[in-house]
Every structure is written in C-alpha cells, then in structure tokens.
Design a protein around this motif. Structure first.
Motif, PDB file in Angstrom:
ATOM      1  N   ASN A  24     -30.825  48.873 -31.933  1.00  0.00           N
ATOM      2  CA  ASN A  24     -29.542  48.383 -32.402  1.00  0.00           C
ATOM      3  C   ASN A  24     -29.221  47.109 -31.635  1.00  0.00           C
ATOM      4  OD1 ASN A  24     -26.672  47.916 -32.668  1.00  0.00           O
ATOM      5  ND2 ASN A  24     -26.426  50.037 -33.354  1.00  0.00           N
ATOM      6  N   PRO A  25     -29.090  45.966 -32.299  1.00  0.00           N
ATOM      7  CA  PRO A  25     -28.878  44.695 -31.594  1.00  0.00           C
ATOM      8  C   PRO A  25     -27.558  44.626 -30.831  1.00  0.00           C
ATOM      9  CG  PRO A  25     -28.573  44.415 -33.968  1.00  0.00           C
ATOM     10  CD  PRO A  25     -29.134  45.789 -33.763  1.00  0.00           C
ATOM     11  N   ASP A  26     -26.608  45.516 -31.150  1.00  0.00           N
ATOM     12  CA  ASP A  26     -25.309  45.485 -30.475  1.00  0.00           C
ATOM     13  C   ASP A  26     -25.308  46.264 -29.161  1.00  0.00           C
ATOM     14  OD1 ASP A  26     -24.164  43.971 -32.529  1.00  0.00           O
ATOM     15  OD2 ASP A  26     -23.691  45.775 -33.691  1.00  0.00           O
ATOM     16  N   PHE A  27     -26.370  47.029 -28.908  1.00  0.00           N
ATOM     17  CA  PHE A  27     -26.442  47.837 -27.690  1.00  0.00           C
ATOM     18  C   PHE A  27     -27.801  47.626 -27.047  1.00  0.00           C
ATOM     19  CE2 PHE A  27     -23.317  49.815 -30.403  1.00  0.00           C
ATOM     20  CZ  PHE A  27     -22.274  50.089 -29.530  1.00  0.00           C
ATOM     21  N   LYS A  28     -27.776  46.954 -25.895  1.00  0.00           N
ATOM     22  CA  LYS A  28     -29.011  46.549 -25.242  1.00  0.00           C
ATOM     23  C   LYS A  28     -29.381  47.510 -24.114  1.00  0.00           C
ATOM     24  CE  LYS A  28     -28.324  41.642 -26.314  1.00  0.00           C
ATOM     25  NZ  LYS A  28     -27.238  41.944 -27.267  1.00  0.00           N
ATOM     26  N   VAL A  29     -30.664  47.647 -23.871  1.00  0.00           N
ATOM     27  CA  VAL A  29     -31.154  48.475 -22.776  1.00  0.00           C
ATOM     28  C   VAL A  29     -30.532  47.998 -21.463  1.00  0.00           C
ATOM     29  CG1 VAL A  29     -33.192  49.136 -21.449  1.00  0.00           C
ATOM     30  CG2 VAL A  29     -33.302  49.059 -23.948  1.00  0.00           C
ATOM     31  N   GLY A  30     -30.026  48.931 -20.682  1.00  0.00           N
ATOM     32  CA  GLY A  30     -29.397  48.603 -19.406  1.00  0.00           C
ATOM     33  C   GLY A  30     -27.886  48.558 -19.465  1.00  0.00           C
ATOM     34  N   GLU A  31     -27.299  48.494 -20.667  1.00  0.00           N
ATOM     35  CA  GLU A  31     -25.845  48.495 -20.783  1.00  0.00           C
ATOM     36  C   GLU A  31     -25.303  49.911 -20.544  1.00  0.00           C
ATOM     37  OE1 GLU A  31     -24.554  44.909 -23.727  1.00  0.00           O
ATOM     38  OE2 GLU A  31     -25.233  46.742 -24.712  1.00  0.00           O
ATOM     39  N   THR A  32     -24.071  49.971 -20.065  1.00  0.00           N
ATOM     40  CA  THR A  32     -23.420  51.252 -19.822  1.00  0.00           C
ATOM     41  C   THR A  32     -22.348  51.463 -20.881  1.00  0.00           C
ATOM     42  OG1 THR A  32     -23.774  51.000 -17.440  1.00  0.00           O
ATOM     43  CG2 THR A  32     -22.171  52.642 -18.130  1.00  0.00           C
ATOM     44  N   ARG A  34     -16.312  52.475 -25.834  1.00  0.00           N
ATOM     45  CA  ARG A  34     -16.324  51.123 -25.287  1.00  0.00           C
ATOM     46  C   ARG A  34     -17.529  50.946 -24.373  1.00  0.00           C
ATOM     47  NH1 ARG A  34     -14.107  49.717 -20.141  1.00  0.00           N
ATOM     48  NH2 ARG A  34     -13.629  51.552 -18.873  1.00  0.00           N
ATOM     49  N   LYS A  35     -17.894  49.691 -24.150  1.00  0.00           N
ATOM     50  CA  LYS A  35     -18.885  49.367 -23.134  1.00  0.00           C
ATOM     51  C   LYS A  35     -18.176  49.299 -21.786  1.00  0.00           C
ATOM     52  CE  LYS A  35     -22.076  46.861 -26.165  1.00  0.00           C
ATOM     53  NZ  LYS A  35     -22.787  45.583 -26.422  1.00  0.00           N
ATOM     54  N   VAL A  36     -18.884  49.709 -20.759  1.00  0.00           N
ATOM     55  CA  VAL A  36     -18.309  49.832 -19.424  1.00  0.00           C
ATOM     56  C   VAL A  36     -18.886  48.771 -18.505  1.00  0.00           C
ATOM     57  CG1 VAL A  36     -18.244  51.310 -17.378  1.00  0.00           C
ATOM     58  CG2 VAL A  36     -17.839  52.293 -19.650  1.00  0.00           C
ATOM     59  N   ASP A  37     -18.029  48.147 -17.721  1.00  0.00           N
ATOM     60  CA  ASP A  37     -18.483  47.246 -16.670  1.00  0.00           C
ATOM     61  C   ASP A  37     -18.605  48.061 -15.384  1.00  0.00           C
ATOM     62  OD1 ASP A  37     -18.938  45.363 -14.718  1.00  0.00           O
ATOM     63  OD2 ASP A  37     -17.353  43.991 -15.374  1.00  0.00           O
ATOM     64  N   PRO A  38     -19.830  48.316 -14.907  1.00  0.00           N
ATOM     65  CA  PRO A  38     -19.999  49.145 -13.707  1.00  0.00           C
ATOM     66  C   PRO A  38     -19.358  48.559 -12.456  1.00  0.00           C
ATOM     67  CG  PRO A  38     -22.074  48.897 -14.893  1.00  0.00           C
ATOM     68  CD  PRO A  38     -21.117  47.894 -15.474  1.00  0.00           C
ATOM     69  N   ASN A  39     -18.998  47.273 -12.496  1.00  0.00           N
ATOM     70  CA  ASN A  39     -18.386  46.639 -11.334  1.00  0.00           C
ATOM     71  C   ASN A  39     -16.888  46.914 -11.238  1.00  0.00           C
ATOM     72  OD1 ASN A  39     -20.820  45.311 -10.472  1.00  0.00           O
ATOM     73  ND2 ASN A  39     -20.543  43.845 -12.144  1.00  0.00           N
ATOM     74  N   ASP A  40     -16.288  47.421 -12.318  1.00  0.00           N
ATOM     75  CA  ASP A  40     -14.842  47.668 -12.304  1.00  0.00           C
ATOM     76  C   ASP A  40     -14.475  48.853 -11.419  1.00  0.00           C
ATOM     77  OD1 ASP A  40     -14.107  45.566 -13.922  1.00  0.00           O
ATOM     78  OD2 ASP A  40     -14.126  46.744 -15.769  1.00  0.00           O
ATOM     79  N   ALA A  41     -15.267  49.915 -11.483  1.00  0.00           N
ATOM     80  CA  ALA A  41     -14.942  51.158 -10.785  1.00  0.00           C
ATOM     81  C   ALA A  41     -16.178  52.036 -10.786  1.00  0.00           C
ATOM     82  CB  ALA A  41     -13.786  51.866 -11.485  1.00  0.00           C
ATOM     83  N   LEU A  89     -18.713  54.824 -11.884  1.00  0.00           N
ATOM     84  CA  LEU A  89     -18.948  55.253 -13.262  1.00  0.00           C
ATOM     85  C   LEU A  89     -18.115  56.466 -13.639  1.00  0.00           C
ATOM     86  CD1 LEU A  89     -22.786  54.890 -13.945  1.00  0.00           C
ATOM     87  CD2 LEU A  89     -20.904  53.456 -14.745  1.00  0.00           C
ATOM     88  N   SER A  90     -17.959  57.402 -12.718  1.00  0.00           N
ATOM     89  CA  SER A  90     -17.218  58.624 -13.026  1.00  0.00           C
ATOM     90  C   SER A  90     -15.774  58.335 -13.405  1.00  0.00           C
ATOM     91  CB  SER A  90     -17.268  59.585 -11.842  1.00  0.00           C
ATOM     92  OG  SER A  90     -16.690  58.986 -10.685  1.00  0.00           O
ATOM     93  N   ALA A  91     -15.200  57.250 -12.879  1.00  0.00           N
ATOM     94  CA  ALA A  91     -13.799  56.924 -13.157  1.00  0.00           C
ATOM     95  C   ALA A  91     -13.570  56.614 -14.632  1.00  0.00           C
ATOM     96  CB  ALA A  91     -13.340  55.751 -12.307  1.00  0.00           C
ATOM     97  N   ASN A  92     -14.639  56.253 -15.339  1.00  0.00           N
ATOM     98  CA  ASN A  92     -14.496  55.959 -16.761  1.00  0.00           C
ATOM     99  C   ASN A  92     -14.300  57.211 -17.599  1.00  0.00           C
ATOM    100  OD1 ASN A  92     -15.109  52.890 -17.122  1.00  0.00           O
ATOM    101  ND2 ASN A  92     -16.582  53.627 -15.610  1.00  0.00           N
ATOM    102  N   LEU A  93     -14.419  58.377 -16.975  1.00  0.00           N
ATOM    103  CA  LEU A  93     -14.147  59.628 -17.671  1.00  0.00           C
ATOM    104  C   LEU A  93     -12.758  60.175 -17.353  1.00  0.00           C
ATOM    105  CD1 LEU A  93     -17.598  61.420 -17.423  1.00  0.00           C
ATOM    106  CD2 LEU A  93     -16.512  60.466 -19.454  1.00  0.00           C
ATOM    107  N   HIS A  94     -11.999  59.441 -16.540  1.00  0.00           N
ATOM    108  CA  HIS A  94     -10.623  59.870 -16.301  1.00  0.00           C
ATOM    109  C   HIS A  94      -9.688  58.677 -16.194  1.00  0.00           C
ATOM    110  CE1 HIS A  94     -11.593  59.561 -11.901  1.00  0.00           C
ATOM    111  NE2 HIS A  94     -12.726  60.121 -12.267  1.00  0.00           N
ATOM    112  N   VAL A  95      -9.628  57.989 -15.058  1.00  0.00           N
ATOM    113  CA  VAL A  95      -8.671  56.898 -14.894  1.00  0.00           C
ATOM    114  C   VAL A  95      -8.823  55.843 -15.983  1.00  0.00           C
ATOM    115  CG1 VAL A  95      -7.891  55.041 -13.388  1.00  0.00           C
ATOM    116  CG2 VAL A  95      -8.512  57.241 -12.413  1.00  0.00           C
ATOM    117  N   LEU A  96     -10.061  55.447 -16.281  1.00  0.00           N
ATOM    118  CA  LEU A  96     -10.310  54.384 -17.252  1.00  0.00           C
ATOM    119  C   LEU A  96     -10.881  54.923 -18.556  1.00  0.00           C
ATOM    120  CD1 LEU A  96     -11.825  51.710 -14.829  1.00  0.00           C
ATOM    121  CD2 LEU A  96      -9.428  52.018 -15.523  1.00  0.00           C
ATOM    122  N   GLY A  97     -10.685  56.213 -18.799  1.00  0.00           N
ATOM    123  CA  GLY A  97     -11.195  56.834 -20.017  1.00  0.00           C
ATOM    124  C   GLY A  97     -10.096  57.550 -20.769  1.00  0.00           C
TER     125      GLY A  97
END
Length: 331
Positions: free
Chosen positions: A82-90, A110-117, A119-127
């Motif tokens: 899928n051209p919209d989702f590249k290997v290595g993206e979170t 959504r796509k996640v920026d691992p530098n924001d927080a 990864l686990s935070a994307n399942l609560h604070v940012l999810g």
C-alpha cells in the motif's frame, strides 16, 4: 510467518472471564495489493470490552465467536503493498488482540510520531482514552474557569485525564473513586482538589455537600447508578452531564429513570457520549492534548501485562477495578 491471536471462543456466562478467549496460531497469508502488515507492539484493554463480548444490542455489533478480540493497538508496518503506508512507519488503529494484523488502512486511526511520546501513550493519553476525555469534557461539559467539575472513576484512565484537563482550564475538580490508594493518587498525581472514597464514606451525599459547597456545574459520569443519583442532586442551574460509562448499573437490576425532576428544575443537560462518533477527529484531540502532555500537565500510570496470553487477565483486573492505571499488553 506465524501469527498468534486471541479469539472469542464463547460468550460470558454471565461474567467476563479469561476462559472465554482462546489463543490460536495461524499462518500469515500473503499480502494483496493495497494491504500491509502491522506488528503490534502494545494492545489496549478497555472497559467497553465487556459490552463487545456480550450477545446483546450495543452501539456496535458484538465480536463474533471465532473472531479475533476487538482492540486498539499500536505497531510498526513491517511489509506493505500500500503506497500510503511504508515499512517502518508506526500506526494506531483497531488491529485486535493479535501479534500481526493485516490492514488495508480502513482500521487505521492515525500515523504516530514516535518522538512525541512513548508508544504506549498512544493507547491512552494520545489515543482513544485521551480523545474520550477531551471531547466528552470540552464539547459536552464545556467547563469554565472557576466551575466545579465532578468525575466518577476519577483514578481511571479516562477519569484521570478528565480531571487534569478540567484543572488546566481553571476548574475545581472533585473525584469519586473506590479505594484509599486511588484517592491518594488522585490527590498527589492528578491534582484533584478533593476525593471521596464511595466504598468507605458513611454517606456519599453528605461528603459531596462538604466538598461541593457551591454545587456541581459539570459531571463526567463513568459509572451511572446510585453514585450518579447522588451527584445530580447537587447540580447547579445549567449543569452539564456527560454519560460516558454505565459500569455501575447491573443489567439484571435496572431501575429508573430517576432524574427527570433534577433535569427540569436545574435546567440541566445530560448527554450520552460514545468516542466512536468522534474517532475521525482523533488528530484534533491530539492537537489539544499534546501541548498539555509536553508541559507535564497530564500525568498517567500504566498497568502493563507482558505477552499476548496475559491480555484476558488484564481485562479481568480492569473489570474488577483492581487495576492501577491504563491496562496495556506489551508484545
């Protein structure tokens, strides 16, 4: 490539327990055009799962027997056609209780920026959890500086976010929880102005009168039932109530409605809230939450279970109320 997944093997009879799930192994099929593989790194465990496994009317269809358990997850794209989702993206999405998910993008939130927080935070604070608190409080509760906001399940993943968002907006925040340990965390970690342990206080209404001398302007309801009956009796004129959870109501012992007079006399508003109506706006919630998180105004705690096979134990802990913070499974 092998994939391990937890499927729903049977319905609760009557309570949700670990034995309703079955761990199975399957071969990962070859990708078709438009698909990509996600290796899940963290899985979410949520109160809504109790409703998802029941064979009864709900806001979304129940998980079918034999299907992978519905769950939000965050993981890395490891193969893609899928051209919209590249290997290595979170990515963050509805990938289920499994190690590897096949997606065409429809279940990606959504796509996640691992530098924001972390990864686990994307399942609560940012999810979903953070978005539930954000939209449920700001758009229905609409708290104003100086108002009194009451939150039930105040130490929970959603409740703790609600309290801190309201605090950041200059409100007086009152929490209701079910243990002294959770009450202490509400005061010391989440900044509540006062907390009531409804299990040990002699009379909830008396305690509410003491900590809400100016009444209640906003009530974020995560439980419903008798607790909410008590809170509503303190509503000010124009109070707003977000109904986010009903775990305090047993399906076998429904009664009511008992709030018509309160809503009439106080000209209050009570509105049900489902985050699934707002998930298409998740990035909007993250835009509001991320500055608070980076400023250190959103404290949180996590209860992490190691390995896919421990997910049912995490759900049991959550539904029993013995968890400490957001329940996650680390793969």
């Amino acid at each position: 490539m092998k994939n391990h997944k937890l499927i729903l093997a049977k319905r609760p009879d009557p309570t949700v327990s670990a034995d309703i799930f079955q761990l199975i192994e399957e071969q990962v099929p070859s990708l078709r055009d438009g698909q990509f593989l996600v290796r899940n790194q963290y899985l979410s465990v949520d109160p809504a799962m109790r409703g998802w496994v029941m064979d009864m009317p709900n806001y979304i269809p129940p998980v079918a027997l034999g299907d992978v358990m519905r769950s939000f997850a965050v993981g890395e794209v490891i193969d893609s056609k899928n051209p919209d989702f590249k290997v290595g993206e979170t990515v963050y999405g509805r990938f289920g209780w499994q190690e590897i998910a096949i997606s065409d993008g429809a279940d990606v939130e959504r796509k996640v920026d691992p530098n924001d927080a972390p990864l686990s935070a994307n399942l609560h604070v940012l999810g979903m959890t953070g978005a539930t608190a954000w939209f449920g409080l700001t758009e229905i509760g609409n708290p104003q500086a100086g108002e009194t906001v009451v939150v039930s399940t105040a130490a929970g993943a959603v409740g703790s976010m609600v309290g801190q968002i309201a605090k950041a907006r200059g409100c007086r925040i009152i929490g209701i929880t079910g243990s002294d340990e959770k009450a202490t965390r509400c005061l010391e970690e989440f900044g509540y102005d006062a907390v009531i342990n409804y299990k040990t206080c002699e009379d909830l209404s008396t305690e509410l009168a003491a900590v809400c001398p100016n009444g209640v302007d906003v009530y974020f309801d995560n439980v419903s039932g008798p607790i909410s009956d008590s809170v509503m009796s303190f509503f000010n004129v124009g109070a707003r109530m977000t109904v986010c959870g009903v775990i305090g109501i047993s399906p076998a012992h429904l009664s009511g409605p008992r709030v018509a007079r309160t809503l009439l006399v106080k000209r209050a508003r009570m509105q049900g809230f489902l985050i699934f109506d707002h998930m298409h706006r998740l990035s909007e919630a993250v835009e509001g939450l991320l500055p608070l998180y980076k400023a250190g105004k959103l404290n949180f705690s996590e209860e992490i279970y190691e390995g896919l096979g421990q997910a049912p134990a995490g759900l049991e802990s959550l539904l029993a109320g013995t968890n400490q913070g957001k329940v996650l499974v680390k793969l």
